[in-house]
Design an enzyme around this catalytic site. Structure first.
Site, PDB file in Angstrom:
ATOM      1  N   ASP A  74      27.294  34.996  38.718  1.00 43.90           N
ATOM      2  CA  ASP A  74      26.568  35.558  37.584  1.00 43.90           C
ATOM      3  C   ASP A  74      25.097  35.700  37.950  1.00 43.90           C
ATOM      4  OD1 ASP A  74      25.194  35.942  35.091  1.00 43.90           O
ATOM      5  OD2 ASP A  74      26.967  35.169  34.071  1.00 43.90           O
ATOM      6  N   GLU A  95      37.894  28.022  40.096  1.00 44.70           N
ATOM      7  CA  GLU A  95      37.727  29.018  39.033  1.00 44.70           C
ATOM      8  C   GLU A  95      38.056  28.365  37.689  1.00 44.70           C
ATOM      9  OE1 GLU A  95      36.636  31.725  36.870  1.00 44.70           O
ATOM     10  OE2 GLU A  95      36.558  32.339  38.981  1.00 44.70           O
ATOM     11  N   THR A 136      36.089  44.147  47.195  1.00 47.06           N
ATOM     12  CA  THR A 136      36.784  44.115  45.917  1.00 47.06           C
ATOM     13  C   THR A 136      36.750  45.491  45.249  1.00 47.06           C
ATOM     14  OG1 THR A 136      34.803  43.551  44.649  1.00 47.06           O
ATOM     15  CG2 THR A 136      36.034  41.724  45.632  1.00 47.06           C
ATOM     16  N   LYS A 137      37.643  45.697  44.268  1.00 45.90           N
ATOM     17  CA  LYS A 137      37.625  46.940  43.498  1.00 45.90           C
ATOM     18  C   LYS A 137      36.300  47.104  42.776  1.00 45.90           C
ATOM     19  CE  LYS A 137      42.644  47.087  42.707  1.00 45.90           C
ATOM     20  NZ  LYS A 137      43.714  47.049  41.683  1.00 45.90           N
ATOM     21  N   PHE A 138      35.762  45.999  42.280  1.00 46.99           N
ATOM     22  CA  PHE A 138      34.465  46.013  41.611  1.00 46.99           C
ATOM     23  C   PHE A 138      33.388  46.503  42.580  1.00 46.99           C
ATOM     24  CE2 PHE A 138      30.507  43.633  40.903  1.00 46.99           C
ATOM     25  CZ  PHE A 138      30.197  44.029  39.619  1.00 46.99           C
ATOM     26  N   GLU A 139      33.447  45.993  43.806  1.00 49.17           N
ATOM     27  CA  GLU A 139      32.465  46.381  44.813  1.00 49.17           C
ATOM     28  C   GLU A 139      32.621  47.844  45.209  1.00 49.17           C
ATOM     29  OE1 GLU A 139      31.056  44.836  49.265  1.00 49.17           O
ATOM     30  OE2 GLU A 139      32.580  43.763  48.125  1.00 49.17           O
ATOM     31  N   LYS A 160      17.999  38.548  33.363  1.00 49.09           N
ATOM     32  CA  LYS A 160      16.753  38.378  32.625  1.00 49.09           C
ATOM     33  C   LYS A 160      15.927  37.261  33.248  1.00 49.09           C
ATOM     34  CE  LYS A 160      18.565  39.964  28.157  1.00 49.09           C
ATOM     35  NZ  LYS A 160      18.783  39.608  26.741  1.00 49.09           N
ATOM     36  N   ASP A 166      34.765  22.849  36.753  1.00 48.96           N
ATOM     37  CA  ASP A 166      33.424  23.215  37.190  1.00 48.96           C
ATOM     38  C   ASP A 166      33.257  22.865  38.669  1.00 48.96           C
ATOM     39  OD1 ASP A 166      30.702  23.569  37.562  1.00 48.96           O
ATOM     40  OD2 ASP A 166      30.098  22.351  35.850  1.00 48.96           O
ATOM     41  N   ASP A 226      25.555  41.787  44.296  1.00 40.17           N
ATOM     42  CA  ASP A 226      25.244  43.213  44.178  1.00 40.17           C
ATOM     43  C   ASP A 226      24.013  43.428  43.308  1.00 40.17           C
ATOM     44  OD1 ASP A 226      26.521  42.363  41.887  1.00 40.17           O
ATOM     45  OD2 ASP A 226      27.491  44.283  41.500  1.00 40.17           O
TER      46      ASP A 226
END
Length: 244
Positions: free
Chosen positions: A149, A99, A222-225, A153, A126, A185
């Protein structure tokens, strides 16, 4: 992740820049964000023990962890909650997390300290450099790339991390029989991942041609998920095994 301006602050307190100097698709987008006081203290206390450096060169995982165990690599662990959960649930396995964002590194070090974990090591550079400069061939049992990410676009699709060349570099770091686990997602990115992986030399879909996988039990939600599921967003998992 979203594209933002690069931070003005020193990008790394680990003594090296997270940004590779080599050409190619970066494994991340630099985001603004400062470490909290708690994350900074955890970083100061834990980095010397749990941090790995580009300057270490090719590692011997057995020396790093002091044992010969199943070795997992997670690229882009975010704030580290899922990685810490996986490591705590599987103390017989070892985990390397990559990370570039220091708040995430500090947050994971807090989790390591809180949970008393000994089976995690961290790179703050990286992932391209980790793959090319730090990991010997056939050393990994599993590689995980969760919610990279999506670059939604169309003109930015070439910036997506999961590309044929990157996948082949990962393949060489996996042992034969090792697993590449991807999750996203974004449906369009899921389709892109499936196309890339279905055409990738030396990989076979564990679920059958063109099939996505149910979420494996060992991948934490995850909480995001969870928030996305409440909003009706889908999540797609892909599990491919190295065949040669």
């Amino acid at each position: 992740m979203t594209e933002q301006n690069e931070p003005k602050q020193n990008p790394s307190q680990a003594g090296e820049s997270p940004v590779t100097t080599r050409r190619g698709v970066r494994s991340f987008v630099l985001r603004q964000g400062r470490m909290t006081e708690g994350q900074k203290k955890a970083f100061d206390r834990g980095w010397a023990k749990y941090g790995l450096s580009r300057e270490d060169g090719m590692i011997d995982p057995r020396e790093v962890f002091g044992r010969d165990a199943m070795l997992n690599l997670e690229i882009g662990f975010g704030m580290g909650q899922s990685l810490a959960e996986m490591a705590e649930a599987a103390p017989e396995q070892d985990f390397i997390g990559v990370e570039v964002h220091l708040p995430g590194v500090g947050a994971l070090l807090k989790e390591i300290e809180h949970r008393g974990l000994e089976n995690i090591r961290i790179y703050n550079i990286d992932a391209n450099d980790v793959i090319d400069l730090c990991l010997p061939d056939a050393c990994l049992d599993r590689v995980m790339v969760f919610f990279p990410d999506p670059w939604p676009k169309k003109k930015h699709h070439k910036r997506r991390l999961i590309q044929p060349g990157f996948v082949q570099r990962l393949r060489h770091k996996l042992r034969v029989g090792g697993l590449l686990h991807l999750a996203t997602d974004w449906e369009n990115y899921a389709e892109h991942m499936m196309e890339v992986m279905s055409e990738a030399e030396g990989f076979a879909n564990t679920q059958g041609p063109g099939q996505f996988s149910p979420r494996p039990e060992d991948r934490p939600v995850t909480k995001f998920e969870q928030r996305g599921e409440r909003l009706g967003h889908g999540v797609w998992d892909l599990l491919f095994r190295r065949t040669n």
